[in-house]
Design a protein around this motif. Structure first.
Motif, mmCIF file in Angstrom:
data_model
loop_
_atom_site.group_PDB
_atom_site.id
_atom_site.type_symbol
_atom_site.label_atom_id
_atom_site.label_comp_id
_atom_site.label_asym_id
_atom_site.label_seq_id
_atom_site.Cartn_x
_atom_site.Cartn_y
_atom_site.Cartn_z
ATOM 1 N N ILE A 43 42.993 39.322 -4.552
ATOM 2 C CA ILE A 43 44.339 39.222 -4.765
ATOM 3 C C ILE A 43 44.707 38.412 -6.063
ATOM 4 C CG2 ILE A 43 46.745 38.509 -4.151
ATOM 5 C CD1 ILE A 43 46.231 39.263 -1.254
ATOM 6 N N PHE A 44 43.936 37.213 -6.167
ATOM 7 C CA PHE A 44 44.101 36.334 -7.223
ATOM 8 C C PHE A 44 43.376 36.720 -8.411
ATOM 9 C CE2 PHE A 44 45.297 33.089 -4.213
ATOM 10 C CZ PHE A 44 45.853 31.989 -5.134
ATOM 11 N N HIS A 45 42.112 37.803 -8.320
ATOM 12 C CA HIS A 45 41.446 38.289 -9.372
ATOM 13 C C HIS A 45 42.315 39.185 -10.068
ATOM 14 C CE1 HIS A 45 37.367 36.703 -7.789
ATOM 15 N NE2 HIS A 45 38.266 35.788 -8.303
ATOM 16 N N TRP A 46 42.975 39.975 -9.454
ATOM 17 C CA TRP A 46 44.051 41.615 -9.760
ATOM 18 C C TRP A 46 44.913 40.734 -10.763
ATOM 19 C CZ3 TRP A 46 43.397 44.381 -4.523
ATOM 20 C CH2 TRP A 46 42.588 45.211 -4.404
ATOM 21 N N THR A 47 45.631 39.800 -9.771
ATOM 22 C CA THR A 47 46.842 39.274 -10.531
ATOM 23 C C THR A 47 46.285 38.536 -11.993
ATOM 24 O OG1 THR A 47 47.735 38.482 -8.451
ATOM 25 C CG2 THR A 47 48.560 37.299 -10.392
ATOM 26 N N ILE A 48 45.319 37.840 -12.136
ATOM 27 C CA ILE A 48 44.760 37.356 -13.264
ATOM 28 C C ILE A 48 44.466 38.365 -14.316
ATOM 29 C CG2 ILE A 48 42.801 36.252 -14.413
ATOM 30 C CD1 ILE A 48 42.654 34.170 -11.743
ATOM 31 N N GLY A 49 44.023 39.367 -13.933
ATOM 32 C CA GLY A 49 43.736 40.765 -14.563
ATOM 33 C C GLY A 49 44.855 41.441 -14.977
ATOM 34 N N GLY A 50 46.135 40.806 -14.637
ATOM 35 C CA GLY A 50 47.460 41.669 -15.458
ATOM 36 C C GLY A 50 48.066 42.553 -14.220
ATOM 37 N N ALA A 51 47.601 42.651 -12.975
ATOM 38 C CA ALA A 51 48.080 43.758 -11.794
ATOM 39 C C ALA A 51 49.429 43.087 -11.311
ATOM 40 C CB ALA A 51 47.328 43.912 -11.018
ATOM 41 N N LYS A 52 50.492 43.871 -11.399
ATOM 42 C CA LYS A 52 51.791 43.426 -10.828
ATOM 43 C C LYS A 52 51.588 43.293 -9.340
ATOM 44 C CE LYS A 52 54.575 45.747 -14.484
ATOM 45 N NZ LYS A 52 55.765 46.626 -14.913
ATOM 46 N N SER A 53 52.488 42.630 -8.641
ATOM 47 C CA SER A 53 52.330 42.353 -7.264
ATOM 48 C C SER A 53 52.749 43.682 -6.373
ATOM 49 C CB SER A 53 53.345 41.395 -6.754
ATOM 50 O OG SER A 53 54.788 41.695 -7.229
ATOM 51 N N LYS A 94 46.464 30.437 -13.437
ATOM 52 C CA LYS A 94 46.570 31.400 -14.347
ATOM 53 C C LYS A 94 47.353 32.551 -13.560
ATOM 54 C CE LYS A 94 42.161 31.005 -16.995
ATOM 55 N NZ LYS A 94 40.754 31.710 -17.318
ATOM 56 N N ALA A 95 46.964 32.545 -12.200
ATOM 57 C CA ALA A 95 47.572 33.573 -11.438
ATOM 58 C C ALA A 95 49.102 33.223 -11.528
ATOM 59 C CB ALA A 95 46.903 33.734 -10.077
ATOM 60 N N ASN A 96 49.510 32.062 -11.253
ATOM 61 C CA ASN A 96 50.778 31.782 -11.276
ATOM 62 C C ASN A 96 51.610 31.844 -12.555
ATOM 63 O OD1 ASN A 96 52.250 30.510 -8.550
ATOM 64 N ND2 ASN A 96 50.096 30.148 -8.663
ATOM 65 N N ALA A 97 50.774 31.832 -13.720
ATOM 66 C CA ALA A 97 51.628 32.057 -14.939
ATOM 67 C C ALA A 97 51.868 33.369 -15.186
ATOM 68 C CB ALA A 97 50.514 31.476 -16.046
ATOM 69 N N THR A 98 51.247 34.439 -14.581
ATOM 70 C CA THR A 98 51.435 35.621 -14.736
ATOM 71 C C THR A 98 52.856 36.260 -14.001
ATOM 72 O OG1 THR A 98 50.200 36.470 -12.949
ATOM 73 C CG2 THR A 98 49.087 36.335 -15.028
ATOM 74 N N LEU A 99 53.181 35.234 -12.875
ATOM 75 C CA LEU A 99 54.417 35.834 -12.236
ATOM 76 C C LEU A 99 55.831 35.693 -13.066
ATOM 77 C CD1 LEU A 99 53.676 34.048 -8.821
ATOM 78 C CD2 LEU A 99 53.241 36.411 -9.665
ATOM 79 N N ARG A 100 56.712 36.361 -12.866
ATOM 80 C CA ARG A 100 57.949 36.266 -13.577
ATOM 81 C C ARG A 100 58.813 35.069 -13.018
ATOM 82 N NH1 ARG A 100 63.074 38.105 -12.082
ATOM 83 N NH2 ARG A 100 62.004 39.071 -10.465
ATOM 84 N N LYS A 101 59.054 34.508 -13.986
ATOM 85 C CA LYS A 101 59.963 33.249 -13.417
ATOM 86 C C LYS A 101 61.570 33.412 -13.340
ATOM 87 C CE LYS A 101 56.491 30.473 -13.880
ATOM 88 N NZ LYS A 101 55.362 31.528 -13.882
ATOM 89 N N PRO A 102 61.947 33.560 -12.181
ATOM 90 C CA PRO A 102 63.449 34.123 -11.905
ATOM 91 C C PRO A 102 64.407 32.659 -12.540
ATOM 92 C CG PRO A 102 62.434 33.310 -9.900
ATOM 93 C CD PRO A 102 61.078 33.325 -10.911
ATOM 94 N N LYS A 103 65.578 33.219 -12.711
ATOM 95 C CA LYS A 103 66.332 32.090 -13.144
ATOM 96 C C LYS A 103 67.110 31.461 -12.287
ATOM 97 C CE LYS A 103 67.939 34.583 -17.552
ATOM 98 N NZ LYS A 103 68.941 35.057 -18.292
ATOM 99 N N HIS A 104 67.108 30.135 -12.193
ATOM 100 C CA HIS A 104 67.460 29.557 -10.894
ATOM 101 C C HIS A 104 69.044 29.146 -10.774
ATOM 102 C CE1 HIS A 104 63.559 28.876 -9.015
ATOM 103 N NE2 HIS A 104 63.264 28.419 -10.072
ATOM 104 N N THR A 105 69.883 29.881 -10.286
ATOM 105 C CA THR A 105 71.186 29.728 -10.413
ATOM 106 C C THR A 105 71.845 29.145 -8.946
ATOM 107 O OG1 THR A 105 71.685 31.854 -9.808
ATOM 108 C CG2 THR A 105 71.562 31.492 -11.804
ATOM 109 N N LYS A 106 72.658 28.355 -8.843
ATOM 110 C CA LYS A 106 73.306 27.776 -7.634
ATOM 111 C C LYS A 106 73.634 29.088 -6.725
ATOM 112 C CE LYS A 106 76.426 24.310 -5.765
ATOM 113 N NZ LYS A 106 77.324 23.467 -6.020
ATOM 114 N N ALA A 107 72.854 29.036 -5.601
ATOM 115 C CA ALA A 107 72.996 30.018 -4.389
ATOM 116 C C ALA A 107 74.276 29.820 -3.849
ATOM 117 C CB ALA A 107 71.902 30.036 -3.553
#
Length: 526
Positions: free
Chosen positions: A199-209, A300-313
């Motif tokens: 899963i980590f290798h696929w993510t680093i390779g650019g695959a989406k979750s 590297k794997a976490n850097a590929t994840l989309r960073k959601p905007k944090h708004t007050k829930a």
């Protein structure tokens, strides 16, 4: 006048069990022992021995709150005036919460004229009529509450010591397993660890979750739930890899060999919902176990994840989460455009699935469901007119009348028995005839006692049925009253009557209603 019952309340929780040996810390706290202590006390008390009794048992429930099914059932009967006395082994069996238990003992039970007895604490509320046993009872309740708090603090302290040493204290994450013969240590799972690394290798390779989840499903890889055998029997949908499961693995820092603990805690003793703690409060110990990925791979794997905007829930209570897929059982997801649309997420993770046929407009869906709800209300309203407006015989009242009649017969037999003895002593009856008639009276008395016990059991059953019937009658009345509401009002309240809407495609769905009881269909097919 309604006959009052004696309520025998029993409770046992994990607080009373030694976890190491799985045995009772105090044998007298066992359910069987509590029952014996109370029964002996009742038998030796003439005023209690003659009262019909009901037993209420909460086995496995804490005393720190009053959220216990049998306790709530008992309190409901107290409020209806059917219980005149409650007896427990000690005050801690009733409750360890100082304020809540004290409120019942000092205010609610005296107001309802309910006697309360705690045997081992030598407390009997009948001794305090017109006064109060306040300081004695309050002090004991405070001690019981402090006992639970102290026990909780000791357990928490021991857990924190293990956390500081880098031990796992909850469960092994997917990819790891318990080290055989060693507590609180984990090693890589030879089956699941390669999946995590892939899963980590696929993510680093650019695959989406979502793409990774689809690959895992195509390959037939068991989900973490399936791998650990923790799939719940009440789960409506089959386990399936999803993008959330993939992201949880990528974001778990434990795969770098560090142990991360104390990410959440209970706000109060045995709180049902834990609160998340800030990362600054986490306990992180590096090099606690063998890593599955390097720190560089993790970053590297976490850097590929989309960073959601944090708004007050702002958490809103949603009542419309009732739409489910009729093929896989999952709740339908919402997407937005010119309208809100409902579809099944399974098609993102599995190819050629029938779930892909579901794509409903929220507006169109509610129109169909609203018409079905109106028809449902019409059926309930008609049922209410036919069955509930006309007065019927009260079986509970008849049962109690029967009990009084049997009790009167029993009293009459006592008089006959005394009369027989007087005739025998006066010489009007021979010994053989006296013995024969006395034996017949005793047999008749035993038969009547057995019949009375059966009537009392019927009464208990009828009390429960009456409570259910009252709830059903109220639901039907509310349904009948709703027929006069506008469409907008009905649309707002219809979700309260729906258990689930099962959608099969854009032309077929099935509505499961909450109210049942045999007087109408529980499901509506459209």
């Amino acid at each position: 006048m309604m006959e009052k019952h004696l309520a025998i309340y029993l409770r046992l929780s994990r607080e009373d069990v030694d976890v190491k040996s799985n045995s009772l810390k105090d044998e007298s706290n066992g359910i069987h022992s509590q029952r014996l202590i109370i029964r002996k006390y009742v038998e030796e008390s003439p005023e209690l021995n003659n009262m019909p009794s009901w037993e209420f048992c909460d086995d496995g429930y804490t005393g720190t709150n009053f959220d216990r099914p049998e306790l709530q059932r008992m309190l409901a009967l107290v409020r209806s005036g059917e219980i005149g006395c409650i007896i427990v082994k000690d005050l801690s069996r009733f409750g360890r919460n100082y304020l809540e238990a004290g409120d019942y003992l000092e205010h609610i039970f005296p107001f309802l004229q309910v006697r309360f007895i705690a045997i081992n604490d030598h407390y009997d509320s009948s001794r305090y009529i017109g006064t109060t046993g306040g300081i004695e009872v309050a002090f004991r309740n405070l001690i019981y509450q402090r006992y639970s708090q102290d026990l909780s603090d000791k357990v928490k302290s021991a857990m924190h010591m293990k956390m500081a040493k880098g031990k796992y204290v909850t469960h092994c994450p997917y990819g790891y397993m318990k080290k055989p013969g060693v507590k609180h240590e984990m090693i890589p799972d030879p089956v699941a660890a390669p999946i995590v690394q892939q899963i980590f290798h696929w993510t680093i390779g650019g695959a989406k979750s979502t793409e990774i989840a689809a690959r895992l499903n195509d390959c037939g890889v068991p989900t973490p739930q399936q791998h650990k055998g923790t799939v719940r029997s009440d789960q409506h949908s089959a386990p399936m890899w999803s993008h959330q499961a993939v992201i949880r693995i990528i974001q778990d820092y434990k795969y770098t060999g560090a142990m991360v603990n104390f990410k959440c805690e209970n706000a109060t003793i045995r709180a049902k919902v834990q609160r998340k703690l800030d990362k600054s409060q986490w306990t992180v110990v590096e090099n606690s176990h063998e890593p599955l990925v390097t720190h560089e791979e993790y970053e590297k794997a976490n850097a590929t994840l989309r960073k959601p905007k944090h708004t007050k829930a702002t958490r809103k209570e949603r009542v419309d989460l009732v739409y489910y897929c009729g093929h896989c059982g999952r709740r339908l997801r919402r997407t937005f455009g010119l309208d809100e649309y409902l579809s099944c997420a399974t098609r993102m993770y599995q190819k050629d699935t029938p779930c892909a046929r579901i794509h409903w407009s929220r507006t169109d869906m509610e129109k169909v469901v609203l018409e079905a709800y109106k028809a449902h209300l019409a059926v309930l309203g008609e049922q209410y007119k036919q069955n509930w407006e006309a007065p019927e015989k009260d079986p509970l009242k008849e049962c109690r009348v029967q009990q009084k009649a049997i009790s009167a017969k029993l009293e009459g037999l006592d008089s006959k028995n005394l009369s027989l003895y007087e005739q025998y002593r006066a010489g009007d009856l021979a010994k053989e005839e006296f013995i024969q008639k006395k034996s017949a009276l005793l047999q008749e008395k035993e038969n009547l006692r057995q019949e009375l016990e059966e009537q009392r059991q019927d009464e208990e059953r009828l009390v429960q049925e009456a409570a259910t019937e009252d709830s059903g009658r109220q639901a039907l009345k509310e349904a009948a009253d709703s027929l006069a509401y506008s469409d907008e009002q009905l649309r707002q309240q219809m979700y309260g009557a729906i258990d689930r809407v099962v959608v099969f495609d854009n032309d077929e769905l099935e509505i499961e209603w909450k109210y049942s009881g045999g007087c109408f269909d529980e499901k509506t097919e459209i």
